[in-house]
Design an enzyme around this catalytic site. Structure first.
Site, PDB file in Angstrom:
ATOM      1  N   ASN A   1     -31.891  10.400  28.369  1.00  0.00           N
ATOM      2  CA  ASN A   1     -31.803   8.938  28.390  1.00  0.00           C
ATOM      3  C   ASN A   1     -32.805   8.370  27.384  1.00  0.00           C
ATOM      4  O   ASN A   1     -34.000   8.650  27.483  1.00  0.00           O
ATOM      5  CB  ASN A   1     -32.125   8.436  29.810  1.00  0.00           C
ATOM      6  CG  ASN A   1     -31.777   6.966  29.964  1.00  0.00           C
ATOM      7  OD1 ASN A   1     -32.124   6.149  29.111  1.00  0.00           O
ATOM      8  ND2 ASN A   1     -31.093   6.630  31.049  1.00  0.00           N
TER       9      ASN A   1
ATOM     10  N   GLY B   1      14.959  -6.440 -10.765  1.00  0.00           N
ATOM     11  CA  GLY B   1      16.251  -6.034 -11.305  1.00  0.00           C
ATOM     12  C   GLY B   1      17.319  -6.143 -10.225  1.00  0.00           C
ATOM     13  O   GLY B   1      17.078  -5.809  -9.066  1.00  0.00           O
TER      14      GLY B   1
ATOM     15  N   TYR C   1       6.561   4.670  -8.561  1.00  0.00           N
ATOM     16  CA  TYR C   1       5.439   3.981  -9.190  1.00  0.00           C
ATOM     17  C   TYR C   1       4.147   4.295  -8.432  1.00  0.00           C
ATOM     18  O   TYR C   1       4.146   4.364  -7.201  1.00  0.00           O
ATOM     19  CB  TYR C   1       5.632   2.454  -9.138  1.00  0.00           C
ATOM     20  CG  TYR C   1       6.884   1.916  -9.804  1.00  0.00           C
ATOM     21  CD1 TYR C   1       7.585   2.643 -10.759  1.00  0.00           C
ATOM     22  CD2 TYR C   1       7.336   0.635  -9.483  1.00  0.00           C
ATOM     23  CE1 TYR C   1       8.716   2.123 -11.365  1.00  0.00           C
ATOM     24  CE2 TYR C   1       8.467   0.104 -10.085  1.00  0.00           C
ATOM     25  CZ  TYR C   1       9.155   0.858 -11.019  1.00  0.00           C
ATOM     26  OH  TYR C   1      10.272   0.339 -11.607  1.00  0.00           O
TER      27      TYR C   1
ATOM     28  N   ALA D   1     -34.557   1.503  25.562  1.00  0.00           N
ATOM     29  CA  ALA D   1     -34.362   0.488  24.525  1.00  0.00           C
ATOM     30  C   ALA D   1     -35.441   0.622  23.465  1.00  0.00           C
ATOM     31  O   ALA D   1     -36.614   0.785  23.783  1.00  0.00           O
ATOM     32  CB  ALA D   1     -34.411  -0.900  25.151  1.00  0.00           C
TER      33      ALA D   1
ATOM     34  N   ALA E   1     -43.241   4.722  27.859  1.00  0.00           N
ATOM     35  CA  ALA E   1     -42.830   3.610  26.998  1.00  0.00           C
ATOM     36  C   ALA E   1     -43.907   3.300  25.974  1.00  0.00           C
ATOM     37  O   ALA E   1     -45.105   3.399  26.255  1.00  0.00           O
ATOM     38  CB  ALA E   1     -42.541   2.379  27.851  1.00  0.00           C
TER      39      ALA E   1
ATOM     40  N   ARG F   1      -4.289  -7.509 -14.503  1.00  0.00           N
ATOM     41  CA  ARG F   1      -4.509  -8.613 -13.548  1.00  0.00           C
ATOM     42  C   ARG F   1      -5.478  -8.245 -12.423  1.00  0.00           C
ATOM     43  O   ARG F   1      -5.947  -9.111 -11.689  1.00  0.00           O
ATOM     44  CB  ARG F   1      -3.172  -9.089 -12.975  1.00  0.00           C
ATOM     45  CG  ARG F   1      -2.447  -9.981 -13.972  1.00  0.00           C
ATOM     46  CD  ARG F   1      -1.490 -10.889 -13.268  1.00  0.00           C
ATOM     47  NE  ARG F   1      -0.255 -10.187 -12.966  1.00  0.00           N
ATOM     48  CZ  ARG F   1       0.521 -10.469 -11.917  1.00  0.00           C
ATOM     49  NH1 ARG F   1       0.153 -11.404 -11.065  1.00  0.00           N
ATOM     50  NH2 ARG F   1       1.628  -9.813 -11.717  1.00  0.00           N
TER      51      ARG F   1
HETATM   52  C1  UD1 Z   1      10.553  -2.726 -12.584  1.00  0.00           C
HETATM   53  C2  UD1 Z   1      12.072  -2.580 -12.749  1.00  0.00           C
HETATM   54  C3  UD1 Z   1      12.792  -3.619 -11.895  1.00  0.00           C
HETATM   55  C4  UD1 Z   1      12.356  -3.494 -10.434  1.00  0.00           C
HETATM   56  C5  UD1 Z   1      10.842  -3.579 -10.334  1.00  0.00           C
HETATM   57  C6  UD1 Z   1      10.426  -3.262  -8.937  1.00  0.00           C
HETATM   58  C7  UD1 Z   1      12.450  -1.741 -15.001  1.00  0.00           C
HETATM   59  C8  UD1 Z   1      12.861  -2.086 -16.388  1.00  0.00           C
HETATM   60  N1  UD1 Z   1      12.418  -2.753 -14.145  1.00  0.00           N
HETATM   61  O1  UD1 Z   1      10.210  -3.971 -13.163  1.00  0.00           O
HETATM   62  O2  UD1 Z   1      14.175  -3.432 -11.974  1.00  0.00           O
HETATM   63  O3  UD1 Z   1      12.978  -4.492  -9.673  1.00  0.00           O
HETATM   64  O4  UD1 Z   1      10.206  -2.622 -11.221  1.00  0.00           O
HETATM   65  O5  UD1 Z   1       9.050  -3.441  -8.794  1.00  0.00           O
HETATM   66  O6  UD1 Z   1      12.185  -0.583 -14.707  1.00  0.00           O
HETATM   67  N2  UD1 Z   1       4.934   1.562 -16.359  1.00  0.00           N
HETATM   68  C9  UD1 Z   1       4.489   2.571 -17.196  1.00  0.00           C
HETATM   69  N3  UD1 Z   1       4.715   2.459 -18.539  1.00  0.00           N
HETATM   70  C10 UD1 Z   1       5.370   1.401 -19.084  1.00  0.00           C
HETATM   71  C11 UD1 Z   1       5.821   0.368 -18.225  1.00  0.00           C
HETATM   72  C12 UD1 Z   1       5.587   0.486 -16.863  1.00  0.00           C
HETATM   73  O7  UD1 Z   1       3.896   3.545 -16.741  1.00  0.00           O
HETATM   74  O8  UD1 Z   1       5.550   1.386 -20.311  1.00  0.00           O
HETATM   75  C13 UD1 Z   1       4.704   1.683 -14.921  1.00  0.00           C
HETATM   76  C14 UD1 Z   1       3.768   0.609 -14.391  1.00  0.00           C
HETATM   77  O9  UD1 Z   1       2.442   1.084 -14.347  1.00  0.00           O
HETATM   78  C15 UD1 Z   1       4.314   0.374 -12.985  1.00  0.00           C
HETATM   79  C16 UD1 Z   1       5.789   0.733 -13.100  1.00  0.00           C
HETATM   80  O10 UD1 Z   1       5.929   1.489 -14.259  1.00  0.00           O
HETATM   81  O11 UD1 Z   1       3.726   1.248 -12.054  1.00  0.00           O
HETATM   82  C17 UD1 Z   1       6.696  -0.483 -13.094  1.00  0.00           C
HETATM   83  O12 UD1 Z   1       6.389  -1.275 -14.203  1.00  0.00           O
HETATM   84  P1  UD1 Z   1       6.459  -2.853 -14.126  1.00  0.00           P
HETATM   85  O13 UD1 Z   1       6.051  -3.388 -15.447  1.00  0.00           O
HETATM   86  O14 UD1 Z   1       5.753  -3.334 -12.923  1.00  0.00           O
HETATM   87  O15 UD1 Z   1       8.032  -3.083 -13.948  1.00  0.00           O
HETATM   88  P2  UD1 Z   1       8.718  -4.425 -13.482  1.00  0.00           P
HETATM   89  O16 UD1 Z   1       8.805  -5.355 -14.632  1.00  0.00           O
HETATM   90  O17 UD1 Z   1       8.073  -4.903 -12.244  1.00  0.00           O
END
Ligand code: UD1
Ligand code: MG
Length: 449
Positions: free
Chosen positions: A363, A143, A103, A366, A409, A17
């Site tokens: 100094n 979650g 994250y 300008a 100047a 995105r």
């Molecule tokens: C996750 C949590 C959710 C929490 C939310 C907070 C889980 C299942 N859910 O959901 O409970 O409220 O974060 O923001 O954990 N990533 C990977 N590999 C993957 C999937 C994700 O590296 O296969 C990384 C993403 O880059 C990201 C982070 O994990 O930095 C979170 O992934 P994202 O898909 O945003 O999780 P949410 O669905 O938001």
């Protein structure tokens, strides 16, 4: 349990995105890549090793973190529960202690909050998992944290799997967990993917720990800290939050920001005590401002140091390598690059000083320009202490103006001017008495003359 501490930073998400060539977590917030904010927070509580989990194509990200963190590759984006597994090898020495999972796209997380989570892990009943909880304004996608009668954590239900009662829960998973290293990978191996998305949810680790009669706990924080960036709009929101934090810290440290919401700071901006920053000032990276400096409106500073009591702006531009001495004045539409302006020197209007030294108390009138570039190379201009450069002068580098010299100047100076000498380098005056009147009369009566 020992005090050993490691961290895993999840960054294998595709960040589609963002619509960007740059991996999402390398987008800067207050001039610093998002992931570096996270690595700094983990590093400052002593996490070692720190492992960044990346996707197979993210060479740029692995290069960017090399040197400060190990990296591992998650072959397929199977969910957060799967994403921690590639860190197994790097964490092999962690047979006990705590692994913090966080994250890479949540730059607002603080070391103080991570510390509280580690403290909770080290509490008397040593919870197997400590989850960072928060209460978002709109819990829709998060979650939900299901607590037991004793307020300990029973399980986490993902929004998409939650029933109507669970959806009413306001306390949500902020995404950070502190997990008992001794059982982390055994618990990860027990996570299945029997859910609506067919993903491995890291959040299932709580229910698994409970089945094994281990306690789990929640530490809460403000929703600011859990802000995640998924889009350019999210990036702008994180920037705004980080700016608010940096401004508050600068004011706490004794700087006056007259209109803080109009001042943009960089992650490493250092402002001394009794610095006054007027509205609409922008700090790029690498700026250090000493005590008592005044920075007036619409100035832009990067890679610059400003010594005590100097006055900068309005409308000044300090570029990398600008070193402004104490009590110096840099005024409107003055640009300084790679130049030392010694104490008390003044360049108040419409001036370019590049690759130069301006001696103490000199100094610059300008429109003074150091002509530092001949189309091939940059050259140095040296202006002595107490020198006076008249308005609209071009100093063609390499050139030296001695201490106390005066340049008239409108001069174009190509040769060195000795100390205390007067240099006037311009066309000779020609003043013709009555010449203007005769010119007008000729134009008014063509042909007669
Ligand atoms: C996750 C949590 C959710 C929490 C939310 C907070 C889980 C299942 N859910 O959901 O409970 O409220 O974060 O923001 O954990 N990533 C990977 N590999 C993957 C999937 C994700 O590296 O296969 C990384 C993403 O880059 C990201 C982070 O994990 O930095 C979170 O992934 P994202 O898909 O945003 O999780 P949410 O669905 O938001
Ligand atoms: Mg998310």
């Amino acid at each position: 349990m020992t005090d050993r501490l490691a961290a895993v930073v999840l960054a294998a998400g595709m960040g589609t995105r963002m619509k960007s060539e740059l991996p999402k977590v390398l987008h800067p917030v207050a001039g610093k890549p998002m992931i570096d904010w996270v690595l700094d927070a983990a590093g400052s509580i002593g996490a070692d090793p720190v492992v960044v989990v990346t996707a197979p194509g993210q060479d740029a990200l692995r290069r960017a973190v090399a040197g400060r963190a190990a990296s591992a590759v998650q072959e397929q984006p199977l969910g957060t529960g799967d994403a921690v597994k590639p860190a197994r090898q790097a964490l092999a020495p962690m047979t006990d202690g705590t692994v913090i999972v966080l994250y890479g796209d949540t730059p607002m997380i603080t070391a103080a909050t991570l510390s509280r989570m580690v403290e909770a892990r080290r509490g008397p009943d040593a919870p197997a998992v400590v989850v960072l909880g928060f209460e978002p304004a709109d819990p829709a996608l998060y979650g939900r944290l299901v607590l037991g009668a004793d307020h300990s954590l029973e399980r986490i239900v993902e929004a998409r799997d939650a029933g109507p009662v669970e959806r009413e829960i306001r306390l949500c998973n902020g995404g950070v967990m502190a997990i008992d290293a001794a059982v982390l990978f055994a618990m990860l191996d027990a996570i299945g993917n029997a859910n609506v998305k067919g993903e491995y949810y890291l959040t299932d680790i709580v229910g698994i720990a409970r089945e094994r009669d281990r306690r789990c706990a929640v530490v809460t924080c403000s929703p600011i800290e859990t802000m995640g960036v998924d889009s350019r709009a999210g990036l702008a929101a994180a920037e705004a939050a980080m700016q608010a934090r940096l401004r508050a810290a600068a004011m706490d440290d004794g700087a006056t920001l007259i209109a803080p919401e109009t001042v943009f700071l960089c992650h490493d901006t250092r402002l001394g005590r009794d610095v006054t920053v007027h509205p609409h000032v922008v700090f790029g990276p690498g700026v250090t401002v000493a005590d008592g400096v005044e920075i007036r409106s619409f100035s832009h500073l990067e890679g610059a140091t400003v010594a005590t009591g100097a006055i900068i702006g309005p409308y000044a531009r300090l570029r990398p390598g600008a070193e402004i001495g104490s009590g110096a004045h840099i005024g409107n539409f003055v640009e300084i690059k790679n130049a030392v302006v010694e104490p008390g020197a003044k360049a108040n209007h419409l001036t370019y000083v590049g690759d130069a030294r301006v001696g103490a108390g000199a100094n610059l009138g300008a429109g003074t320009i150091t002509c530092n570039y001949d189309g091939f190379a940059k050259h140095h201009t040296d202006i002595g202490a107490g020198a006076f450069i008249g308005s609209n002068s071009a100093l063609v580098a390499p050139v030296t103006i001695g201490d106390g010299a005066i340049v008239g100047a409108g001069s174009t100076v190509t040769r060195d001017v000795p100390a205390d000498a007067l240099a006037v380098v311009r066309g000779e005056d020609r003043i013709v008495p009555g010449g203007a009147a005769r010119f007008r009369s000729r134009r008014a009566n063509p042909g007669k003359d």
